[in-house]
Scaffold this active site. Structure first.
Site, short mmCIF file in Angstrom:
data_model
loop_
_atom_site.label_atom_id
_atom_site.label_comp_id
_atom_site.label_asym_id
_atom_site.label_seq_id
_atom_site.Cartn_x
_atom_site.Cartn_y
_atom_site.Cartn_z
N ARG A 97 0.93 -1.25 0.10
CA ARG A 97 0.22 0.13 -0.29
C ARG A 97 1.03 1.15 0.06
NH1 ARG A 97 -3.31 -2.75 -1.44
NH2 ARG A 97 -5.45 -3.20 -0.57
N GLU A 146 -3.53 7.68 -3.90
CA GLU A 146 -3.99 7.45 -5.37
C GLU A 146 -5.15 8.24 -5.88
OE1 GLU A 146 -2.39 3.05 -4.38
OE2 GLU A 146 -4.21 2.98 -5.47
N HIS A 157 -1.77 1.08 -9.80
CA HIS A 157 -2.50 -0.03 -9.03
C HIS A 157 -3.02 -1.08 -10.02
CE1 HIS A 157 -4.23 -0.71 -4.79
NE2 HIS A 157 -4.00 -1.68 -5.07
#
Lengths: 328, 313
Positions: free
Chosen positions: B232, B261, B279
């Site tokens: 993460r 993000e 991602h």
């Protein structure tokens, strides 16, 4: 390497160098106390004149990996008994002409196989998971808030067809098995020590594969081996990876198949007419292009240099060559 | 089943969205011009929330949905869900473990190869026509490099197995040493970083693992070291990462996740030793479908009073 001593060139074994291999300056600085390098490219006179004047007694030639070692060159070297190429590739050398003249050939053996296999696997993952395409996307600032990037394709379960199960092909197989891929292959001869399914016919291999990885050398038998029939058998989802030589694939057909969507994608380190790359490929996101660098890490170049020199040393001490190419 | 209200937080998968629409009364939060208003309006019928890595049921949302019974995440990581609150209120939580392990591990290796062998940069080199003017430079060998893994769970083990096929020695850091593994253990991330050449973040995000890769770790990894983040964004101190890369104190990075993000620090865009992905760890057609079916399967099981398929809470 001792300093301040001028070596009498007449005492050192002569090695002809027609065009310099990569990082020739390192050969020069590290080994000029062992060999007298006859540097043909430095002479202003035409090559054949240089050779008839200077190379009549030369027994060994250090190739640059590209300049053709063929009958035109060999007939100017009556005393030649050894050609050493720092590359793994042999397609620039007329092996049968060397054989009939009693000239032994030594190459880089398998020193490059891990780096080349790494690049083949890297290209494969890149194509399937769209790594280069997605990197472009992010770096162009295109990753908007609510969108998710189009998904790629899973590696596990993919059927890999390896064309050429030599040292490079074997390293590719070992790596891809760890990702859950299954391996089959086509090679000049079946390799009994491997349990991977063998296909004697490349079209059949292609029809039963989700990806073809070209790991073989370029020869008369492998020239345009990957033709339209093979490409169509690979199919719309199929992926083509080439770390061999460009001319193993019918490049025009491949480009057409990619543009028309007859195959799913490609990862290419080599091309028919380097450094020219068909520009139709530049518009395609399912193609990853590499400028013939699969073997080009400092470690492998050093190993190639060391094994080339090792072969020369063995020859001049009447010992067996380290990596002689046996024509089979 | 149509009267069961399900709140989907952000778009994540067309197939999942369509199936939820068919089976339930689907509320799409991202389409609401005023989110708090939208939630208030439908709160009485919402019994399930579907989120993912990017959006989850936090305390505020849970409080706003008095009839919430289950949170089903389209991800394995659940750092965006207030698990304690869910436990407190008896709300079930499911995620999608195992099914995406391989894809994420594959991507980690892909990032390592892309950074060390400069796959993206050399592709750019060819596409721009520069190869006609000269050869691309040498790149860094991957085979045999020591890989250090933070978190030796499912994903960490899958990364290790793949890296071993490239003759890479493996070492790791974990909360506790694992007795059933031959890999070398280091009791701190700094020590791990000092002893490996490629550092991979593969642990869950918790309060303890926030900024587990900080300036000290990056300095220990060093100017020839490469950081791969498939965990993460908040695992890594992002501003420190940017300065380490820009200043050359860190050799390179392959990133799939970021602190905020889809914002990505623009200073990284021009760096040839950095590969940036949006991602996509679990981003394959095959896996996304399996993940979607797991979300649907968990919801179905819950509303039929059957055992959940992959419960966390």
């Amino acid at each position: 390497m001792a300093h301040g001593i001028i070596y009498n060139h007449l005492d050192l074994p002569q090695v002809l160098v027609v065009r310099p291999p990569d990082s020739f300056s390192l050969y020069q600085s590290q080994y000029s106390h062992k060999f007298h390098f006859l540097k043909a490219w430095e002479s202003p006179v035409p090559l054949d004149q240089f050779l008839s004047t200077n190379a009549r007694n030369v027994q060994a030639l250090l190739s640059c990996g590209r300049f053709p070692i063929n009958v035109d060159l060999l007939r100017l070297l009556p005393s030649l008994r050894l050609v050493v190429t720092p590359s793994a590739g042999l397609n620039h050398i007329d092996l049968s002409e060397c054989h009939s003249r009693g000239v032994a050939v030594a190459n880089a053996g398998s020193v490059a196989c891990c780096d080349v296999a790494d690049l083949a696997v890297g290209l494969f993952i890149d194509v399937l998971r769209k790594i280069s395409a997605a990197d472009r996307y992010v770096k162009q600032g295109l990753w908007a808030s609510k969108t998710s990037y189009p998904p790629g394709s899973k590696l596990k379960g993919k059927r890999i067809g390896i064309v050429g199960l030599g040292s490079i092909g074997q390293e590719v197989a070992k790596r891809l098995e760890a990702f859950g891929c299954s391996i089959s292959y086509n090679s000049r001869n079946q390799k009994k020590s491997f349990s991977y399914p063998f296909y004697s016919n490349v079209v059949e291999l292609s029809a039963n594969s989700d990806a073809l990885v070209i790991c073989c050398g370029l020869s008369d038998q492998t020239h345009r081996l990957i033709n339209k029939e093979v490409l169509l058998a690979l199919g719309k989802e199929g992926v083509l990876i080439n770390v061999g030589r460009g001319a193993i694939i019918d490049e025009k057909e491949m480009v057409q198949c990619l543009v028309q969507g007859d195959i799913g994608g490609a990862g290419l380190d080599v091309f028919e007419n380097e450094p020219n790359v068909p520009k139709e490929l530049f518009a395609l996101d399912n193609v990853v292009l590499s400028p013939h660098r699969a073997a080009f890490t400092p470690e492998t170049l050093t190993s190639m240099r060391e094994i080339a020199v090792g072969n020369l040393e063995a020859f001049f001490s009447n010992k067996p060559l380290l990596s002689q190419v046996i024509d089979d | 089943m149509e009267s069961i209200g399900v709140l989907m937080l952000i778009p994540m998968n067309t197939y999942l969205e369509q199936e939820l629409q068919k089976r339930y009364n689907l509320f799409k939060l991202w389409t609401a011009p005023q989110k708090p208003q939208f939630i208030k309006e439908h709160a009485n019928s919402i019994r399930a929330v579907v989120g993912n890595a990017g959006a989850g049921a936090d305390a505020e949302l849970i409080e706003a949905l008095p009839r919430l019974e289950i949170v089903s995440s389209f991800s394995v990581g659940v750092d965006k869900i207030d698990l304690a609150k869910c436990r407190e209120k008896g709300i079930r939580v499911t995620n999608t473990p195992d099914v995406l392990t391989e894809d994420v591990a594959d991507l980690a290796i892909g990032l390592m190869l892309a950074v060390l062998r400069r796959l993206c940069e050399s592709d750019r080199y060819v596409r721009s026509g520069k190869w006609k003017k000269g050869d691309y430079k040498l790149t860094t060998k991957f085979s045999g490099k020591t890989v250090g893994i933070i978190g030796l769970g499912r994903i960490g083990m899958a990364v290790a197995k793949r890296a071993e096929a490239f003759n890479c020695p493996i070492c790791y850091y974990s909360r506790t040493e694992k007795s059933d593994t031959k890999y070398k253990y280091y009791p701190s991330v700094v020590e791990l970083a000092s002893n490996c050449q490629i550092l991979v973040v593969a642990c869950p995000l918790t309060e303890e693992t926030q900024h587990i890769v900080n300036r000290e770790v990056m300095n220990a990894l060093g100017p020839k070291g490469v950081l791969i983040n498939i965990g993460r964004g908040p695992h890594v101190d992002e501003p420190e990462l940017v300065s380490a890369l820009v200043e050359g104190r860190l050799g390179g990075a392959g990133l799939d996740v970021y602190e905020h993000e889809p914002e990505v620090p623009e200073e990284l865009f021009g760096l040839e030793n950095v590969v940036l992905l949006p991602h996509v760890g679990s981003g394959t057609v095959e896996t996304r479908k399996v993940m979607a079916d797991l979300v649907l399967g968990n919801l179905e099981a819950h509303f039929l009073n059957k055992p959940l398929l992959t419960p966390l809470v």
